[in-house]
Design a protein around this motif. Sequence first.
Motif, mmCIF file in Angstrom:
data_model
loop_
_atom_site.group_PDB
_atom_site.id
_atom_site.type_symbol
_atom_site.label_atom_id
_atom_site.label_comp_id
_atom_site.label_asym_id
_atom_site.label_seq_id
_atom_site.Cartn_x
_atom_site.Cartn_y
_atom_site.Cartn_z
ATOM 1 N N LEU A 296 32.196 11.332 0.793
ATOM 2 C CA LEU A 296 32.519 12.476 1.653
ATOM 3 C C LEU A 296 31.333 13.439 1.717
ATOM 4 N N PRO A 297 31.149 14.095 2.852
ATOM 5 C CA PRO A 297 30.036 15.037 2.993
ATOM 6 C C PRO A 297 30.385 16.421 2.433
ATOM 7 N N ASN B 52 35.414 23.095 -4.387
ATOM 8 C CA ASN B 52 34.400 23.513 -5.361
ATOM 9 C C ASN B 52 33.104 22.729 -5.182
ATOM 10 N N ALA B 53 33.211 21.429 -4.929
ATOM 11 C CA ALA B 53 32.006 20.620 -4.725
ATOM 12 C C ALA B 53 31.259 21.059 -3.471
ATOM 13 N N VAL B 54 31.994 21.354 -2.415
ATOM 14 C CA VAL B 54 31.359 21.794 -1.169
ATOM 15 C C VAL B 54 30.687 23.154 -1.361
ATOM 16 N N VAL B 55 31.417 24.097 -1.943
ATOM 17 C CA VAL B 55 30.932 25.478 -2.046
ATOM 18 C C VAL B 55 29.880 25.653 -3.136
ATOM 19 N N HIS B 56 30.111 25.063 -4.304
ATOM 20 C CA HIS B 56 29.228 25.324 -5.443
ATOM 21 C C HIS B 56 28.165 24.244 -5.641
ATOM 22 N N ALA B 57 28.543 22.969 -5.546
ATOM 23 C CA ALA B 57 27.558 21.902 -5.729
ATOM 24 C C ALA B 57 26.710 21.719 -4.481
ATOM 25 N N LYS B 58 27.303 22.036 -3.327
ATOM 26 C CA LYS B 58 26.599 21.895 -2.049
ATOM 27 C C LYS B 58 26.013 20.496 -1.884
ATOM 28 N N SER B 59 26.808 19.492 -2.277
ATOM 29 C CA SER B 59 26.315 18.118 -2.173
ATOM 30 C C SER B 59 27.420 17.207 -1.664
ATOM 31 N N ALA B 60 26.993 16.080 -1.130
ATOM 32 C CA ALA B 60 27.959 15.031 -0.802
ATOM 33 C C ALA B 60 28.655 14.635 -2.096
ATOM 34 N N MET B 61 29.796 13.993 -1.961
ATOM 35 C CA MET B 61 30.568 13.642 -3.148
ATOM 36 C C MET B 61 31.261 12.316 -2.933
ATOM 37 N N THR B 62 31.762 11.776 -4.018
ATOM 38 C CA THR B 62 32.608 10.590 -3.967
ATOM 39 C C THR B 62 33.960 10.969 -4.546
ATOM 40 N N LEU B 63 35.003 10.746 -3.771
ATOM 41 C CA LEU B 63 36.384 10.960 -4.210
ATOM 42 C C LEU B 63 36.963 9.603 -4.550
ATOM 43 N N SER B 64 37.498 9.462 -5.747
ATOM 44 C CA SER B 64 38.136 8.201 -6.096
ATOM 45 C C SER B 64 39.481 8.446 -6.757
ATOM 46 N N ASP C 131 29.962 14.714 -7.898
ATOM 47 C CA ASP C 131 28.991 15.378 -7.021
ATOM 48 C C ASP C 131 27.618 15.335 -7.675
ATOM 49 N N HIS C 132 26.631 15.921 -7.010
ATOM 50 C CA HIS C 132 25.248 15.822 -7.455
ATOM 51 C C HIS C 132 24.723 17.100 -8.091
ATOM 52 N N SER C 133 25.603 17.915 -8.628
ATOM 53 C CA SER C 133 25.188 19.135 -9.315
ATOM 54 C C SER C 133 25.503 18.993 -10.798
ATOM 55 N N PRO C 134 24.550 19.354 -11.656
ATOM 56 C CA PRO C 134 24.820 19.289 -13.087
ATOM 57 C C PRO C 134 25.622 20.497 -13.599
ATOM 58 N N VAL C 135 25.853 21.484 -12.740
ATOM 59 C CA VAL C 135 26.548 22.708 -13.144
ATOM 60 C C VAL C 135 28.051 22.446 -13.210
ATOM 61 N N PRO D 123 24.860 10.597 -14.407
ATOM 62 C CA PRO D 123 23.396 10.560 -14.340
ATOM 63 C C PRO D 123 22.805 11.492 -13.286
ATOM 64 N N ASP D 124 23.508 11.668 -12.160
ATOM 65 C CA ASP D 124 22.963 12.510 -11.092
ATOM 66 C C ASP D 124 23.856 13.706 -10.795
ATOM 67 N N GLY D 125 24.621 14.173 -11.771
ATOM 68 C CA GLY D 125 25.492 15.332 -11.553
ATOM 69 C C GLY D 125 26.633 15.348 -12.543
ATOM 70 N N LYS D 126 27.855 15.403 -12.021
ATOM 71 C CA LYS D 126 29.037 15.463 -12.873
ATOM 72 C C LYS D 126 30.214 14.812 -12.165
ATOM 73 N N ILE D 127 31.254 14.547 -12.951
ATOM 74 C CA ILE D 127 32.513 14.033 -12.415
ATOM 75 C C ILE D 127 33.622 14.970 -12.900
ATOM 76 N N VAL D 128 34.309 15.590 -11.966
ATOM 77 C CA VAL D 128 35.489 16.384 -12.296
ATOM 78 C C VAL D 128 36.681 15.451 -12.109
ATOM 79 N N TRP D 129 37.469 15.266 -13.180
ATOM 80 C CA TRP D 129 38.598 14.349 -13.128
ATOM 81 C C TRP D 129 39.899 15.102 -13.404
ATOM 82 N N PHE D 130 40.989 14.512 -12.947
ATOM 83 C CA PHE D 130 42.311 15.115 -13.155
ATOM 84 C C PHE D 130 43.347 14.013 -13.084
#
Length: 137
Positions: A19-20, A59-71, A85-89, A122-129
């Motif tokens: 997702l973008p 949160n990924a759109v607003v704070h990471a400002k990167s494309a993401m993968t939703l699974s 997403d591609h942000s380490p924060v 490796p290139d950011g973080k994964i938020v899981w739930f």
Amino acid sequence: MNRHASPLVQDGGEACWDLPAAPETASVARRLVREALATWNLSGLADDMAVVVSEVVTNAVVHAKSAMTLSLHRQGRSVRGEVADHSPVWPTPLPAGPNEEHGRGLAIVTAYSERWGVDPAPDGKIVWFVCEERPAS
């Protein structure tokens, strides 16, 4: 599928989309989640999962400002969702007063999921739930 969500995998227990980082991504993600849950006969999880996915994707759109993968990963009558997403924060809860427009996202994730967390990638973080189907009352 629309131009904002190209499926990577979708089978009996897994679904994954790229997702973008775009304003409409949260609504696209909610629709994709509802469709996957309906396919898995887990529509009872749709409202809770849609709320959680909306918050994490936003949160990924607003704070990471990167494309993401939703699974989504079906685990019996529960589903584990992940947004990579591609942000380490890492996300941090913010204090939100009664008149604040922002700052309630992680409190909402906590309220609507059984548990959630963040793992490094490796290139950011994964938020899981994880959301679990509750017995009908």
